[in-house]
Design a protein around this motif. Structure first.
Motif, short mmCIF file in Angstrom:
data_model
loop_
_atom_site.label_atom_id
_atom_site.label_comp_id
_atom_site.label_asym_id
_atom_site.label_seq_id
_atom_site.Cartn_x
_atom_site.Cartn_y
_atom_site.Cartn_z
N GLN A 1 0.81 -1.21 0.00
CA GLN A 1 0.00 0.00 0.00
C GLN A 1 0.85 1.27 0.00
O GLN A 1 0.33 2.37 0.15
CB GLN A 1 -0.95 -0.03 1.20
CG GLN A 1 -1.94 -1.19 1.05
CD GLN A 1 -2.97 -1.25 2.14
OE1 GLN A 1 -2.81 -0.62 3.18
NE2 GLN A 1 -4.02 -2.02 1.92
N GLY A 2 2.15 1.10 -0.16
CA GLY A 2 3.02 2.25 -0.38
C GLY A 2 3.39 3.04 0.86
O GLY A 2 3.84 4.18 0.76
N THR B 1 9.15 1.36 1.74
CA THR B 1 9.79 0.61 0.67
C THR B 1 10.00 -0.83 1.11
O THR B 1 9.92 -1.15 2.30
CB THR B 1 11.17 1.22 0.33
OG1 THR B 1 11.97 1.14 1.51
CG2 THR B 1 11.05 2.65 -0.12
N GLN C 1 -0.55 -6.98 -7.30
CA GLN C 1 0.40 -6.30 -6.41
C GLN C 1 1.49 -7.28 -5.97
O GLN C 1 2.67 -6.92 -5.90
CB GLN C 1 -0.34 -5.75 -5.19
CG GLN C 1 -1.23 -4.56 -5.52
CD GLN C 1 -2.13 -4.17 -4.36
OE1 GLN C 1 -2.59 -5.01 -3.61
NE2 GLN C 1 -2.39 -2.89 -4.22
#
Lengths: 227, 267
Positions: free
Chosen positions: B65-66, B69, B102
């Motif tokens: 989900q960002g 990293t 994803q």
């Protein structure tokens, strides 16, 4: 006399009734017109006479179901004639494919695992196993070059003549047409011969040696398939 | 470019997580750079078995989900300098927090940096399974010599065969009890392999030390004397392309008399 150059309808009498040869090069409209005319002209005054069977031969003409129905009613309303058969040299691509699917032997090389269903319209030749929980379904016969440990359903569309043959017959369930049988709850002794299952005279599924199939279903030998 | 292998079974409790932890450790011991990915979101275990539970800061869902990293979320296992990493699953979300696309992207990213990525798959064949399989190149199916586990393995193999990116799966038979197989009370290995008809990657005998080691957060592979440890090391060597014979299941006879008999070649 204002006759047509060519006759579109030829009537022939046989011992089975009348055979009507309908020309296949003229338009459908012309054909129906002439049919109506011919049948009106050949009026026989026997309204109570027995019904005469009529066989239609339409050559290379394709009649849609509606057209067939129209001709049937036309002939029926005319006299004591009833259409017994309509014979055409042509069928639609769809019908042909359906026929092919129902009669061909589909060979499949894979393992049908738990939860998988393999369904064919015709006969099935499976090169591989059917594992417990797997299902194979065929409109015709089922031949398995491997172990059958799952469910096999032959004659899915109601063919009671269908058979199931396997190199190793250890099925969970066997179904032929609408008859079902399941494996016994006790463990049977190991048998190392090929077996086949079929519906016997008592309408029950029996499993027996594969070699018996020759006598039970002699038509399996024939390779040509009829419509 | 590394290779991503999903470790799956269908049925729960057959030893997917233990296998992932031990194979990862064994590959790291063999000098490969390994990343373990736990995809059992909501029921994470791999970190516990590896003894890395208390070092988790970010997890797989955070990465996807960002929120951080990948590098930040990876937990380094200090026992193997720079060889073994773990990407833990989230404990607070559930399987639907991640999509197969994803996962594919994430695994592809990891493949640049590591030789082997071992993906620990959750039990079942729903979203969690699809996520785990999405990025994999190969698959290892774990089963035990029980009819129910073999049945589920069969189902899973059928599903794996439909995945275009996954090479034909290989089999590990876990928790074999030698004496039960000998008495005919347990399915034997040949029977299972014939039934599932996929390549056998290895067999692991039932060993109480595995449970003990898992509870201590130290994979059994680190104990060089245990039978299960040798089995896992052998499997790792087979993954690396060596051909290693299967371990014998004969139980060691105990006592002085047995040793003398063995010495004279009598069994």
């Amino acid at each position: 006399m204002n006759r047509q150059k060519q006759q579109y309808v030829t009537i022939k009498g046989t011992k089975d009734g009348l055979t009507l040869h309908l020309d296949d090069t003229c338009s459908y409209h012309d054909l129906v017109m002439e049919l109506e005319e011919k049948l009106s002209v050949n009026q026989t005054n026997e309204p109570d006479g027995p019904l005469v069977a009529v066989h239609l031969k339409v050559g290379n003409r394709y009649l849609t179901p509606e057209q067939e129905e129209e001709i049937r009613t036309l002939i029926r309303t005319k006299k004591n004639l009833v259409v017994e058969s309509i014979d055409s040299n042509v069928i639609t691509k769809e019908e042909a494919l359906g026929w092919k699917r129902k009669t061909e032997i589909v060979s499949v090389s894979k393992i049908v695992r738990s939860g998988q269903i393999l369904h064919v319209k015709g006969d099935l030749l499976l090169i591989g196993d059917v594992n417990p929980g797997g299902t194979v379904i065929a409109g015709g016969n089922i031949f398995i070059l491997g172990a059958l440990r799952g469910i096999a359903h032959a004659g899915y569309y109601g063919n009671k003549e269908a058979v199931i043959a396997a190199s190793v017959m250890k099925p969970m369930q066997l179904r032929i047409s609408d008859i079902m049988s399941r494996s016994p709850d006790y463990k049977s002794e190991e048998r190392n011969e090929m077996e086949c299952a079929y519906i016997d005279d008592n309408n029950q599924i029996v499993v027996d040696r594969l070699q018996l199939l020759t006598h039970l279903r002699p038509h399996l030998t024939r390779l040509e398939r009829r419509l | 470019m590394g290779e991503a292998i999903v470790i799956t079974s269908g049925k729960g409790g057959v030893g997917k997580t233990t296998t992932t932890a031990n194979l990862g450790t064994a590959l790291a011991l063999a000098g490969k750079r390994v990343c373990l990915v736990d995809t059992d979101i909501g029921l994470r275990n791999l970190d516990v078995v590896m003894g890395l539970e208390n070092r988790i800061i970010y997890d797989l869902v955070d990465v996807v989900q960002g929120r951080c990293t990948v590098q930040k979320a990876l937990v380094k296992d200090k026992r193997f300098d720079d060889k073994l990493y773990l990407l833990p699953a989230a404990q607070t979300s559930d399987k639907t927090a991640v999509t197969p696309e994803q996962m594919k992207k994430l695994i592809h990213e990891l493949k640049q940096d590591y030789d082997y990525i071992l993906i620990d798959c959750p039990a079942g064949i729903e979203q969690g399974y699809r996520n785990a399989v999405a990025g994999a190149d190969g698959a290892i199916v774990v089963t035990t010599p029980e009819v129910s586990a073999v049945r589920d393995a069969d189902r899973i193999i059928g599903l794996l065969e439909k995945e275009e990116n996954v090479r034909s799966p290989r089999l590990i038979i876990n928790r074999i009890r030698g004496h039960m197989v000998k008495n005919g009370d347990m399915l034997d290995i040949d029977e299972i392999v014939m039934h599932l008809s996929i390549d056998l990657l290895g067999i692991i005998a039932d060993d109480e030390n595995v449970i003990k080691a898992s509870n201590n957060g130290e994979p059994i592979v680190l104990d060089p004397n245990s039978k299960a440890s040798i089995a896992y090391r052998n499997i790792a060597r087979r993954i690396l392309g060596e051909s290693v014979p299967l371990q014998s299941l004969e139980e060691e006879q105990k006592g002085v008399f047995a040793k003398i008999k063995k010495f004279f070649g009598m069994r």
